[in-house]
Design a protein around this motif. Structure first.
Motif, PDB file in Angstrom:
ATOM      1  N   ILE A   1     -14.288  17.140   1.838  1.00  0.00           N
ATOM      2  CA  ILE A   1     -14.556  17.188   3.363  1.00  0.00           C
ATOM      3  C   ILE A   1     -14.868  16.049   3.835  1.00  0.00           C
ATOM      4  CG2 ILE A   1     -16.441  18.132   5.225  1.00  0.00           C
ATOM      5  CD1 ILE A   1     -16.077  20.831   3.643  1.00  0.00           C
ATOM      6  N   GLY A   2     -15.548  15.235   2.856  1.00  0.00           N
ATOM      7  CA  GLY A   2     -15.817  13.797   3.185  1.00  0.00           C
ATOM      8  C   GLY A   2     -14.686  12.829   3.454  1.00  0.00           C
ATOM      9  N   VAL A   3     -13.822  13.143   2.524  1.00  0.00           N
ATOM     10  CA  VAL A   3     -12.417  12.389   2.615  1.00  0.00           C
ATOM     11  C   VAL A   3     -11.807  12.777   3.763  1.00  0.00           C
ATOM     12  CG1 VAL A   3     -10.371  12.090   1.309  1.00  0.00           C
ATOM     13  CG2 VAL A   3     -12.472  11.898  -0.004  1.00  0.00           C
ATOM     14  N   ILE A   4     -11.857  13.935   4.131  1.00  0.00           N
ATOM     15  CA  ILE A   4     -10.954  14.673   5.290  1.00  0.00           C
ATOM     16  C   ILE A   4     -11.655  13.890   6.450  1.00  0.00           C
ATOM     17  CG2 ILE A   4     -10.514  16.536   6.526  1.00  0.00           C
ATOM     18  CD1 ILE A   4     -10.153  18.213   3.850  1.00  0.00           C
ATOM     19  N   LYS A   5     -12.863  13.704   6.554  1.00  0.00           N
ATOM     20  CA  LYS A   5     -13.390  13.308   7.658  1.00  0.00           C
ATOM     21  C   LYS A   5     -13.399  11.795   7.876  1.00  0.00           C
ATOM     22  CE  LYS A   5     -17.841  14.389   7.224  1.00  0.00           C
ATOM     23  NZ  LYS A   5     -19.403  14.895   7.607  1.00  0.00           N
TER      24      LYS A   5
ATOM     25  N   TYR B   1      -4.205   8.162   5.612  1.00  0.00           N
ATOM     26  CA  TYR B   1      -3.782   8.400   6.907  1.00  0.00           C
ATOM     27  C   TYR B   1      -2.522   7.381   7.013  1.00  0.00           C
ATOM     28  CZ  TYR B   1      -3.035   8.182  11.936  1.00  0.00           C
ATOM     29  OH  TYR B   1      -2.213   8.050  13.250  1.00  0.00           O
ATOM     30  N   MET B   2      -1.268   8.137   7.336  1.00  0.00           N
ATOM     31  CA  MET B   2       0.108   7.481   7.408  1.00  0.00           C
ATOM     32  C   MET B   2       0.226   7.061   8.909  1.00  0.00           C
ATOM     33  SD  MET B   2       0.824   7.773   4.269  1.00  0.00           S
ATOM     34  CE  MET B   2       2.583   7.299   4.360  1.00  0.00           C
ATOM     35  N   LEU B   3       0.202   5.903   9.363  1.00  0.00           N
ATOM     36  CA  LEU B   3       0.297   5.359  10.645  1.00  0.00           C
ATOM     37  C   LEU B   3       1.641   5.850  11.605  1.00  0.00           C
ATOM     38  CD1 LEU B   3      -0.820   1.991  10.350  1.00  0.00           C
ATOM     39  CD2 LEU B   3      -1.943   3.708  11.278  1.00  0.00           C
ATOM     40  N   ARG B   4       2.792   5.834  10.723  1.00  0.00           N
ATOM     41  CA  ARG B   4       4.031   6.201  11.482  1.00  0.00           C
ATOM     42  C   ARG B   4       4.284   7.798  11.864  1.00  0.00           C
ATOM     43  NH1 ARG B   4       7.909   1.995   8.065  1.00  0.00           N
ATOM     44  NH2 ARG B   4       7.192   0.192   9.314  1.00  0.00           N
ATOM     45  N   THR B   5       3.662   8.373  10.797  1.00  0.00           N
ATOM     46  CA  THR B   5       4.029   9.827  10.941  1.00  0.00           C
ATOM     47  C   THR B   5       2.648  10.657  11.438  1.00  0.00           C
ATOM     48  OG1 THR B   5       3.427  10.393   8.829  1.00  0.00           O
ATOM     49  CG2 THR B   5       5.570  10.240   9.209  1.00  0.00           C
ATOM     50  N   HIS B   6       1.567   9.968  11.380  1.00  0.00           N
ATOM     51  CA  HIS B   6       0.259  10.619  11.459  1.00  0.00           C
ATOM     52  C   HIS B   6      -0.353  11.765  10.513  1.00  0.00           C
ATOM     53  CE1 HIS B   6       0.212   8.399  15.348  1.00  0.00           C
ATOM     54  NE2 HIS B   6       1.443   8.841  15.643  1.00  0.00           N
ATOM     55  N   HIS B   7       0.373  11.720   9.333  1.00  0.00           N
ATOM     56  CA  HIS B   7       0.168  12.668   8.469  1.00  0.00           C
ATOM     57  C   HIS B   7      -1.010  12.322   7.747  1.00  0.00           C
ATOM     58  CE1 HIS B   7       3.535  14.840   9.693  1.00  0.00           C
ATOM     59  NE2 HIS B   7       4.560  14.157   8.764  1.00  0.00           N
ATOM     60  N   ILE B   8      -1.913  13.410   7.070  1.00  0.00           N
ATOM     61  CA  ILE B   8      -2.808  12.733   6.320  1.00  0.00           C
ATOM     62  C   ILE B   8      -2.644  13.460   4.629  1.00  0.00           C
ATOM     63  CG2 ILE B   8      -5.214  13.462   5.703  1.00  0.00           C
ATOM     64  CD1 ILE B   8      -5.867  13.266   8.670  1.00  0.00           C
ATOM     65  N   GLU B   9      -2.596  12.291   3.802  1.00  0.00           N
ATOM     66  CA  GLU B   9      -2.309  12.689   2.455  1.00  0.00           C
ATOM     67  C   GLU B   9      -3.773  12.771   1.786  1.00  0.00           C
ATOM     68  OE1 GLU B   9       0.354   9.829   1.002  1.00  0.00           O
ATOM     69  OE2 GLU B   9       2.010  10.737   1.982  1.00  0.00           O
ATOM     70  N   VAL B  10      -4.099  13.990   0.574  1.00  0.00           N
ATOM     71  CA  VAL B  10      -5.297  13.581  -0.023  1.00  0.00           C
ATOM     72  C   VAL B  10      -5.129  13.824  -1.518  1.00  0.00           C
ATOM     73  CG1 VAL B  10      -7.411  15.120  -0.323  1.00  0.00           C
ATOM     74  CG2 VAL B  10      -6.524  15.024   2.024  1.00  0.00           C
ATOM     75  N   ASN B  11      -5.675  13.057  -2.128  1.00  0.00           N
ATOM     76  CA  ASN B  11      -5.711  13.178  -3.672  1.00  0.00           C
ATOM     77  C   ASN B  11      -6.062  14.360  -4.233  1.00  0.00           C
ATOM     78  OD1 ASN B  11      -5.906  12.595  -6.567  1.00  0.00           O
ATOM     79  ND2 ASN B  11      -6.268  10.337  -6.192  1.00  0.00           N
TER      80      ASN B  11
END
Length: 156
Positions: free
Chosen positions: A62-66, A39-49
């Motif tokens: 889904i577990g990582v997303i949660k 989770y990117m603090l400045r932009t609030h974006h979520i990156e997933v591997n």
């Protein structure tokens, strides 16, 4: 799975599990190596591997997303969003989110950690070292006797 599909999945998980909207971006990041997402603090974006989906399937994804949405929603609300915060741990339990993701990269384990074994000539105390010692400079810590190289292992 494309970034658009991932974004739709993140939005639906946010609505179903947290009952809140996800208003930022979510996308795959191939450069992530050891972590499932971030989770990117400045932009609030979520990156997933993307390896999470490839190696462990949709349930793990889904577990990582949660997990990342727990960071997201707590940070937006001004509550404790870090791993050590009580708010974060409580939300993980309430949403049945994993604390850690499954391993993504197999690590090479060495067979033996010690490369060199030295022995004191006086008291026979053994010393295991990764790095070679200068036996003229160092002595036994117990009796100040001379050290002698006993074995030298070559690791791959």
């Amino acid at each position: 799975m494309t970034d658009e599909k991932l974004y739709e999945l993140v939005c639906s998980v946010s609505k179903e599990v947290f009952r809140k909207d996800f208003r930022h971006e979510a996308y795959f990041n191939k450069r992530l190596r050891t972590t499932g997402g971030r989770y990117m603090l400045r932009t609030h974006h979520i990156e997933v591997n993307p390896l999470v989906l490839e190696k462990h399937g949709m349930e793990e994804l889904i577990g990582v997303i949660k997990h990342e949405l727990c960071h997201y929603h707590l940070h937006i609300e001004g509550k404790g969003y870090k791993h050590r915060d009580a708010d974060f741990r409580e939300l993980l339990k309430r949403t049945n989110s994993p604390r850690f993701c499954s391993t993504l990269v197999e690590r090479n384990r060495r067979v033996s950690r010690n490369r060199y074994t030295y022995q004191c000539a006086k008291c026979s105390l053994a010393y295991n070292r990764k790095i070679r010692l200068n036996t003229r400079k160092y002595r036994c810590g117990k009796c100040l006797g001379d050290l002698v190289l006993v074995t030298s292992k070559k690791l791959k």
